[in-house]
Design an enzyme around this catalytic site. Structure first.
Site, PDB file in Angstrom:
ATOM      1  N   LYS A 178     -25.246  25.133  -5.057  1.00  0.00           N
ATOM      2  CA  LYS A 178     -25.800  24.341  -6.159  1.00  0.00           C
ATOM      3  C   LYS A 178     -26.655  25.277  -6.997  1.00  0.00           C
ATOM      4  O   LYS A 178     -27.785  25.588  -6.651  1.00  0.00           O
ATOM      5  CB  LYS A 178     -26.647  23.165  -5.654  1.00  0.00           C
ATOM      6  CG  LYS A 178     -26.967  22.189  -6.782  1.00  0.00           C
ATOM      7  CD  LYS A 178     -28.350  21.610  -6.745  1.00  0.00           C
ATOM      8  CE  LYS A 178     -29.437  22.502  -7.219  1.00  0.00           C
ATOM      9  NZ  LYS A 178     -29.357  22.967  -8.634  1.00  0.00           N
ATOM     10  N   GLU A 254     -36.500  31.523   0.527  1.00  0.00           N
ATOM     11  CA  GLU A 254     -37.125  32.624  -0.235  1.00  0.00           C
ATOM     12  C   GLU A 254     -37.948  31.942  -1.315  1.00  0.00           C
ATOM     13  O   GLU A 254     -37.390  31.421  -2.286  1.00  0.00           O
ATOM     14  CB  GLU A 254     -36.054  33.506  -0.886  1.00  0.00           C
ATOM     15  CG  GLU A 254     -35.138  34.211   0.075  1.00  0.00           C
ATOM     16  CD  GLU A 254     -35.798  35.350   0.822  1.00  0.00           C
ATOM     17  OE1 GLU A 254     -36.964  35.683   0.518  1.00  0.00           O
ATOM     18  OE2 GLU A 254     -35.148  35.880   1.732  1.00  0.00           O
ATOM     19  N   CYS A 288     -39.899  36.677  -8.329  1.00  0.00           N
ATOM     20  CA  CYS A 288     -40.887  36.330  -7.305  1.00  0.00           C
ATOM     21  C   CYS A 288     -41.539  37.558  -6.696  1.00  0.00           C
ATOM     22  O   CYS A 288     -42.532  37.458  -5.991  1.00  0.00           O
ATOM     23  CB  CYS A 288     -40.254  35.455  -6.238  1.00  0.00           C
ATOM     24  SG  CYS A 288     -38.698  36.103  -5.663  1.00  0.00           S
ATOM     25  N   GLU A 388     -48.833  31.979  -9.137  1.00  0.00           N
ATOM     26  CA  GLU A 388     -47.764  32.808  -9.676  1.00  0.00           C
ATOM     27  C   GLU A 388     -47.621  32.519 -11.182  1.00  0.00           C
ATOM     28  O   GLU A 388     -47.496  31.362 -11.579  1.00  0.00           O
ATOM     29  CB  GLU A 388     -46.473  32.414  -8.936  1.00  0.00           C
ATOM     30  CG  GLU A 388     -45.343  33.360  -9.095  1.00  0.00           C
ATOM     31  CD  GLU A 388     -44.149  32.958  -8.215  1.00  0.00           C
ATOM     32  OE1 GLU A 388     -44.016  31.764  -7.856  1.00  0.00           O
ATOM     33  OE2 GLU A 388     -43.344  33.838  -7.907  1.00  0.00           O
TER      34      GLU A 388
HETATM   35  P1  ADP Z   1     -38.020  27.438 -10.465  1.00  0.00           P
HETATM   36  O1  ADP Z   1     -39.471  27.191 -10.698  1.00  0.00           O
HETATM   37  O2  ADP Z   1     -37.637  28.833 -10.219  1.00  0.00           O
HETATM   38  O3  ADP Z   1     -37.109  26.714 -11.413  1.00  0.00           O
HETATM   39  P2  ADP Z   1     -37.335  25.473  -8.493  1.00  0.00           P
HETATM   40  O4  ADP Z   1     -37.772  25.471  -7.083  1.00  0.00           O
HETATM   41  O5  ADP Z   1     -37.760  24.333  -9.363  1.00  0.00           O
HETATM   42  O6  ADP Z   1     -37.812  26.863  -9.023  1.00  0.00           O
HETATM   43  O7  ADP Z   1     -35.756  25.591  -8.615  1.00  0.00           O
HETATM   44  C1  ADP Z   1     -34.961  26.340  -7.731  1.00  0.00           C
HETATM   45  C2  ADP Z   1     -33.733  25.527  -7.390  1.00  0.00           C
HETATM   46  O8  ADP Z   1     -34.147  24.316  -6.766  1.00  0.00           O
HETATM   47  C3  ADP Z   1     -32.869  25.126  -8.576  1.00  0.00           C
HETATM   48  O9  ADP Z   1     -31.513  25.161  -8.184  1.00  0.00           O
HETATM   49  C4  ADP Z   1     -33.301  23.698  -8.832  1.00  0.00           C
HETATM   50  O10 ADP Z   1     -32.282  22.912  -9.429  1.00  0.00           O
HETATM   51  C5  ADP Z   1     -33.564  23.212  -7.423  1.00  0.00           C
HETATM   52  N1  ADP Z   1     -34.490  22.080  -7.341  1.00  0.00           N
HETATM   53  C6  ADP Z   1     -35.545  21.803  -8.132  1.00  0.00           C
HETATM   54  N2  ADP Z   1     -36.159  20.676  -7.726  1.00  0.00           N
HETATM   55  C7  ADP Z   1     -35.497  20.219  -6.642  1.00  0.00           C
HETATM   56  C8  ADP Z   1     -35.640  19.110  -5.744  1.00  0.00           C
HETATM   57  N3  ADP Z   1     -36.615  18.222  -5.892  1.00  0.00           N
HETATM   58  N4  ADP Z   1     -34.756  18.971  -4.742  1.00  0.00           N
HETATM   59  C9  ADP Z   1     -33.762  19.885  -4.588  1.00  0.00           C
HETATM   60  N5  ADP Z   1     -33.569  20.945  -5.370  1.00  0.00           N
HETATM   61  C10 ADP Z   1     -34.426  21.122  -6.394  1.00  0.00           C
END
Ligand code: ADP
Length: 484
Positions: A178, A254, A288, A388
């Site tokens: 995903k 990570e 990161c 961060e």
């Molecule tokens: P960033 O701040 O780098 O966007 P996120 O943790 O929000 O970091 O996103 C990293 C991944 O996690 C992406 O693929 C995003 O779609 C997914 N993601 C964000 N929110 C959720 C959630 N509540 N449940 C599952 N996956 C999520």
């Protein structure tokens, strides 16, 4: 590719490109221009379940393939990635914004994980264990974990995927990726290249979505998924870890970092400044492992800051497709808001702006740039020293003793990457050992490579990616006791 240069992709499930269950699609924007560069199918929970079914069906045959054959498929995928290096790099720059030269570097880096794991596939050894009885033989076997769900971020659209699917596929696992909603095009293009390399249908599935929570919930609730591998924020990582607990999935995370860079008074200030800049401004500060805090010894603080300003002043900001650009856009308005908040908070609490500081946003088009920025006179109470930033801002704080610098570096819930600059070998070893971080760069601002373990202490994660350690994450150990 559409006639106007727009890439269109469905969901990649069971070796076929299919529409989403709800027939919905979503656009992908170029963060440097606001233009639509692609359109992809928008997966729902039902699609995620379909992808799991495809991965479950593909698993036994893929796991049973001789390691040499899995290795050959991955080796071809590596060759194809490099053969399409320019195309993949341009696609990444268009959907993510990083300068083209950096994107080319990422293609190589991403492909290196495929190559390394294609080689490592052949070396998944078991063990024989001495038995306590003459009529027994004891074996420890290593077998693939099974179906893997991989959730990846936007900042490295290719590498964060290959770091996971490289070892997973090499081990004999099948995968559902995903990708981040901002950068699904690179993920889809990689799926095409892996199929061309001979990867069987269902071994790799890609389900882009604008509803990450819904799709992740479906993947995590499914007992057939045996492992979650995630790269992203610490907040989301914690949520996913809790949800993975219900079905006791294996978990690799990570997560965020807050990398300190310690510059000691024996350092060559010009070289130290160049390493700090390299580590800080890659991907406009959106990694990161980017340096987030610089601690410099008071005796060389002025000289170091001047040298850093000289390096940073020359960095060209703009559209990553234009020649010579070194700092691309931030991914979106929220990212720019956060960077601006960190800078304003620091200035309000007494920091001095040594360079930059300005945001350049065109909110109507959704385009956000931030000038490379240096802040001096920084103190512990400023938000930028605690959270961060994920942007091109470097705060510089002064220290007096080694103990103070190490204590400050460790005073955070994060523990991903830390850096130090010194010419004193004893100090280099002493400080590296004291830093509570999974990765330490000594006089090296860019330590990450495919053959080395990458991962965090504390709230920066669980598990390692890269090298022989990365493969372990996708293997179960089975003990077989045989009575003769
Ligand atoms: P960033 O701040 O780098 O966007 P996120 O943790 O929000 O970091 O996103 C990293 C991944 O996690 C992406 O693929 C995003 O779609 C997914 N993601 C964000 N929110 C959720 C959630 N509540 N449940 C599952 N996956 C999520």
């Amino acid at each position: 590719m559409g006639s106007n240069g727009i890439r269109r992709y469905g969901l990649y499930i069971g070796g076929r490109w299919v529409a989403a269950a709800g027939a919905e699609v979503f656009p992908v924007h170029n963060p440097a221009t606001g233009e639509v560069v692609g359109e992809v199918a928008d997966a729902r929970a039902a699609d995620a379940v379909q992808a799991v079914t495809a991965a479950v069906e593909a698993f036994p045959a893929w796991a049973a393939r001789p390691a040499k054959e899995r290795s050959e498929v991955l080796r071809r995928a590596y060759d194809l990635m490099l053969a399409h290096r320019d195309e993949l790099a341009e696609l990444m720059t268009r959907e993510q914004g990083k300068p083209l030269e950096e994107a080319r570097g990422e293609v190589q880096y991403a492909a290196d994980f495929v190559l390394w794991n294609s080689e490592e596939a052949k070396r998944v050894y078991g063990e024989t264990i001495p038995a306590s009885h003459a009529d027994k033989r004891l074996l420890a076997l290593r077998q693939p974990v099974g179906v893997v769900a991989a959730i990846t971020p936007w900042n490295f659209p290719a590498a964060m995927i290959t770091r996971k699917i490289g070892p997973a596929l090499a081990a004999g696992c099948t995968v559902i990726v995903k990708p981040a909603e901002q950068t699904p095009l690179t993920a889809c293009r990689l799926a095409e290249l892996f199929a061309e390399a001979g990867l069987p249908a269902g071994a790799l599935n890609v389900v882009p979505t604008t509803r990450p929570e819904e799709v992740a919930d479906a993947l995590l609730a499914d007992t057939r998924v045996r492992k979650l591998t995630f790269t992203g924020s610490t907040g989301v990582g914690k949520i996913l870890m809790r949800k993975a607990a219900d079905t006791v999935k294996r978990v690799s995370l990570e997560l965020g970092g807050h990398a300190p860079f310690l510059v000691f008074d024996d350092a060559d200030v010009e070289r130290a400044a160049r390493e700090v800049a390299a580590s800080k401004f890659r991907n406009a500060g959106q990694t990161c492992v980017c340096t987030n805090r610089v601690y410099v010894h008071e005796r060389i603080a002025d000289a170091f800051t001047a040298a850093l300003a000289d390096v940073v002043r020359g960095l060209k900001v703009g559209n990553g497709l234009e020649p010579g650009v070194q700092i691309g856009p931030l991914i979106d308005g929220q990212a720019a808001d956060k960077v601006e908040r960190h800078v304003r908070d620091a200035l309000a609490k007494g920091a001095r702006l040594a360079l930059g500081g300005q945001r350049r946003s065109d909110s109507a088009r959704g385009v956000h740039f931030f000038e490379p920025t240096i802040l001096c006179n920084v103190t512990d109470d400023m938000v930028i020293m605690q959270e961060e930033t994920f942007g091109p801002v470097v705060p510089v704080q002064v220290f007096r003793t080694e103990e103070e610098a190490v204590a400050k570096a460790n005073r955070t819930p994060y523990g991903l990457a830390a850096y130090l600059y010194t010419r004193d070998l004893s100090r280099a070893i002493r400080v590296s050992e004291q830093l509570e971080y999974g990765i330490v760069g000594v006089n090296d601002g860019l330590p990450s490579v495919a053959q080395a373990p990458f991962g965090g202490f504390k709230e920066s994660g669980i598990g390692r990616e890269g090298g022989k350690y990365g493969m372990e994450e996708y293997l179960e150990i089975k003990y077989v006791s045989i009575r003769l």
